[in-house]
Write a protein that holds these residues in place. Sequence first.
Motif, PDB file in Angstrom:
ATOM      1  N   ASP A 158       0.762  -1.554  -0.175  1.00  0.00           N
ATOM      2  CA  ASP A 158       0.009   0.089   0.233  1.00  0.00           C
ATOM      3  C   ASP A 158       0.898   0.825  -0.050  1.00  0.00           C
ATOM      4  OD1 ASP A 158      -2.428  -1.234   0.073  1.00  0.00           O
ATOM      5  OD2 ASP A 158      -2.365  -1.492   2.156  1.00  0.00           O
ATOM      6  N   GLU A 159       2.000   1.120   0.836  1.00  0.00           N
ATOM      7  CA  GLU A 159       3.233   2.319   1.157  1.00  0.00           C
ATOM      8  C   GLU A 159       3.983   1.799   0.982  1.00  0.00           C
ATOM      9  OE1 GLU A 159       1.425   6.382   3.341  1.00  0.00           O
ATOM     10  OE2 GLU A 159       2.755   3.983   4.253  1.00  0.00           O
ATOM     11  N   ILE A 160       5.312   2.642   0.241  1.00  0.00           N
ATOM     12  CA  ILE A 160       6.529   1.552   0.135  1.00  0.00           C
ATOM     13  C   ILE A 160       7.721   3.211   1.061  1.00  0.00           C
ATOM     14  CG2 ILE A 160       6.696   0.297  -1.382  1.00  0.00           C
ATOM     15  CD1 ILE A 160       7.709   2.303  -3.134  1.00  0.00           C
ATOM     16  N   LEU A 161       8.512   2.994   1.573  1.00  0.00           N
ATOM     17  CA  LEU A 161       9.708   4.003   1.839  1.00  0.00           C
ATOM     18  C   LEU A 161      10.809   4.369   0.754  1.00  0.00           C
ATOM     19  CD1 LEU A 161       9.829   5.763   4.102  1.00  0.00           C
ATOM     20  CD2 LEU A 161      11.530   3.970   5.430  1.00  0.00           C
ATOM     21  N   VAL A 162      11.272   5.499   0.329  1.00  0.00           N
ATOM     22  CA  VAL A 162      12.249   5.492  -0.624  1.00  0.00           C
ATOM     23  C   VAL A 162      13.182   6.393  -0.213  1.00  0.00           C
ATOM     24  CG1 VAL A 162      12.659   5.597  -3.218  1.00  0.00           C
ATOM     25  CG2 VAL A 162      10.670   5.225  -2.818  1.00  0.00           C
ATOM     26  N   LEU A 163      14.267   6.013  -0.377  1.00  0.00           N
ATOM     27  CA  LEU A 163      15.357   6.604   0.214  1.00  0.00           C
ATOM     28  C   LEU A 163      16.625   7.160  -0.751  1.00  0.00           C
ATOM     29  CD1 LEU A 163      17.079   4.492   3.103  1.00  0.00           C
ATOM     30  CD2 LEU A 163      15.301   6.226   2.877  1.00  0.00           C
ATOM     31  N   LYS A 164      16.632   8.832  -1.112  1.00  0.00           N
ATOM     32  CA  LYS A 164      17.142   9.552  -2.408  1.00  0.00           C
ATOM     33  C   LYS A 164      19.027   9.605  -1.969  1.00  0.00           C
ATOM     34  CE  LYS A 164      16.021  13.469  -5.063  1.00  0.00           C
ATOM     35  NZ  LYS A 164      15.300  14.899  -5.247  1.00  0.00           N
ATOM     36  N   ILE A 165      19.816   9.016  -2.864  1.00  0.00           N
ATOM     37  CA  ILE A 165      20.734   9.177  -2.695  1.00  0.00           C
ATOM     38  C   ILE A 165      22.054  10.622  -3.404  1.00  0.00           C
ATOM     39  CG2 ILE A 165      22.801   7.522  -2.046  1.00  0.00           C
ATOM     40  CD1 ILE A 165      20.907   5.415  -1.444  1.00  0.00           C
ATOM     41  N   SER A 166      22.745  10.909  -2.821  1.00  0.00           N
ATOM     42  CA  SER A 166      23.579  11.686  -3.808  1.00  0.00           C
ATOM     43  C   SER A 166      24.220  10.236  -4.514  1.00  0.00           C
ATOM     44  CB  SER A 166      24.068  12.886  -2.601  1.00  0.00           C
ATOM     45  OG  SER A 166      24.813  13.873  -3.519  1.00  0.00           O
ATOM     46  N   TYR A 167      24.438  10.736  -5.442  1.00  0.00           N
ATOM     47  CA  TYR A 167      25.627   9.581  -6.184  1.00  0.00           C
ATOM     48  C   TYR A 167      26.655   9.539  -6.116  1.00  0.00           C
ATOM     49  CZ  TYR A 167      27.723   6.584  -9.472  1.00  0.00           C
ATOM     50  OH  TYR A 167      28.366   5.472 -10.434  1.00  0.00           O
ATOM     51  N   ASN A 168      27.477  11.112  -5.825  1.00  0.00           N
ATOM     52  CA  ASN A 168      28.680  11.900  -6.495  1.00  0.00           C
ATOM     53  C   ASN A 168      28.988  12.242  -5.038  1.00  0.00           C
ATOM     54  OD1 ASN A 168      28.792  12.054  -9.160  1.00  0.00           O
ATOM     55  ND2 ASN A 168      27.314  13.639  -8.931  1.00  0.00           N
TER      56      ASN A 168
END
Length: 129
Positions: free
Chosen positions: A61-71
Amino acid sequence: MYDFKVNFLYKILLTSHELPPLSSLEIPIPLTPLDKKDGFIHLSNSTQVIQTAVRFFGNEDEILVLKISYNQNGIKENVKWEAPPELEERFPHLYGDLLIKHIIDIVQVKSLRKGGDEGFEWPKGWLET
């Protein structure tokens, strides 16, 4: 090389996945069972994360998404772009720890399933290359 246009990577987790306190910058994110089994952390770029969410988390119903700086230090030098056996497309696999300090944003993304659609309702402008 697959990283020439990549600025951000994404990690999808179940909402039940326990994260360390966000103030604990040097603490690693606990591995998922799949990451433990495979020996690396499964990540996606901005276009892959949408497909990955539907394919592997479509019943949630819902997910958690982490945003990561690649550099940033600890990420880019530890990522290998590899293709799963059944696909030709290469995905970013992190061979090292994903620390709290690597996370630049976290969102909970709701499923569109209840409205009869497939997929998830992503925050406008949140997914970036």
